[in-house]
Design a protein around this motif. Structure first.
Motif, PDB file in Angstrom:
ATOM      1  N   SER A  11      50.978  14.856  63.776  1.00 52.23           N
ATOM      2  CA  SER A  11      51.249  13.716  64.840  1.00 52.23           C
ATOM      3  C   SER A  11      51.746  14.038  66.091  1.00 52.23           C
ATOM      4  CB  SER A  11      52.375  12.685  64.175  1.00 52.23           C
ATOM      5  OG  SER A  11      53.569  13.408  64.076  1.00 52.23           O
ATOM      6  N   ARG A  12      51.661  13.184  67.087  1.00 55.07           N
ATOM      7  CA  ARG A  12      52.019  13.227  68.399  1.00 55.07           C
ATOM      8  C   ARG A  12      53.532  13.660  68.330  1.00 55.07           C
ATOM      9  NH1 ARG A  12      49.619  13.299  73.974  1.00 55.07           N
ATOM     10  NH2 ARG A  12      51.465  14.517  74.547  1.00 55.07           N
ATOM     11  N   THR A  13      54.284  13.068  67.661  1.00 55.61           N
ATOM     12  CA  THR A  13      55.866  13.090  67.698  1.00 55.61           C
ATOM     13  C   THR A  13      56.148  14.341  67.024  1.00 55.61           C
ATOM     14  OG1 THR A  13      56.109  10.873  67.165  1.00 55.61           O
ATOM     15  CG2 THR A  13      57.979  12.211  66.627  1.00 55.61           C
ATOM     16  N   SER A  14      55.508  14.836  65.946  1.00 54.11           N
ATOM     17  CA  SER A  14      55.860  16.302  65.123  1.00 54.11           C
ATOM     18  C   SER A  14      55.537  17.138  66.244  1.00 54.11           C
ATOM     19  CB  SER A  14      55.170  16.450  64.039  1.00 54.11           C
ATOM     20  OG  SER A  14      53.913  16.322  64.153  1.00 54.11           O
ATOM     21  N   THR A  69      54.220  21.682  60.861  1.00 52.01           N
ATOM     22  CA  THR A  69      53.613  21.471  62.286  1.00 52.01           C
ATOM     23  C   THR A  69      53.819  22.749  63.073  1.00 52.01           C
ATOM     24  OG1 THR A  69      53.277  19.057  61.890  1.00 52.01           O
ATOM     25  CG2 THR A  69      53.228  20.163  64.070  1.00 52.01           C
TER      26      THR A  69
END
Length: 204
Positions: free
Chosen positions: A34-37, A7
């Motif tokens: 993902s939002r976190t990554s 990412t």
């Protein structure tokens, strides 16, 4: 961990295509992970100096000046990016618009804008930008000079607008801008003023 590295690499590749000094939203990168990554990747890129965080969710590839170091993007570009990210309509606040049209010499204590979104303050570095909810009519022609004129006149109000005020504002607009202002939905007191100006202009 592999996903995070992938990412970050994908984000790095994409941000290289963004001009330095032009703000953008991290939200635009959510397809890359993902939002976190994505959030972790942006945090790492800020720490490495590849990006600068302007405010929550808004970043920029830093542009530097040899005399002052990092240069902050123009306020208008930051506000436009915030508006686009949140799907808001943003209009210059009447107090600032009145100053721009030389109807007042007072400088607002802080940057303020009308918005179709919620009333709130957004921190940009040490500066706080205030967004004030406004009805649709006050957001007409947002982002145009005619819109700024409308904002200034509405802000001054029935008691603050005179024939001279209308003449000063209208004479500073180009023909197409003036046509936009004349066609806008305005309160009756302002419509009357604009109508009188239009009739006198037509009669020379």
């Amino acid at each position: 961990m592999h996903s995070f590295i992938m990412t970050t690499a994908a984000i790095q590749q994409r941000i290289k295509t963004y001009p330095k000094g032009k703000p953008f939203a991290s939200k635009a990168f959510l397809k890359l992970g993902s939002r976190t990554s994505v959030d972790q990747a942006f945090s790492r890129l800020v720490k490495s100096g590849d990006l600068s965080r302007i405010t929550s969710g808004i970043y920029v590839r830093p542009k530097t000046n040899r005399f002052v170091g990092k240069v902050m993007p123009e306020m208008a570009k930051i506000v436009a990016t915030i508006a686009k990210t949140n799907g808001e309509t943003i209009q210059v606040h009447g107090a600032e618009a009145a100053r721009q049209f030389k109807l007042t010499t007072q400088v607002p204590a802080q940057p303020m804008f009308y918005t179709s979104g919620s009333t709130r303050e957004v921190s940009v570095g040490n500066l706080k930008i205030r967004f004030v909810y406004a009805a649709r009519r006050k957001l007409q022609l947002a982002g145009t000079r005619a819109g700024a004129a409308l904002s200034a006149l509405w802000f001054l109000g029935k008691q603050g607008v005179s024939e001279n005020t209308i003449r000063s504002v209208c004479s500073s607009l180009g023909p197409s801008e003036l046509s936009q202002l004349m066609a806008a939905e305005v309160p009756s007191w302002l419509a009357d003023h604009l109508s009188v100006y239009q009739q006198r202009a037509a009669n020379g």
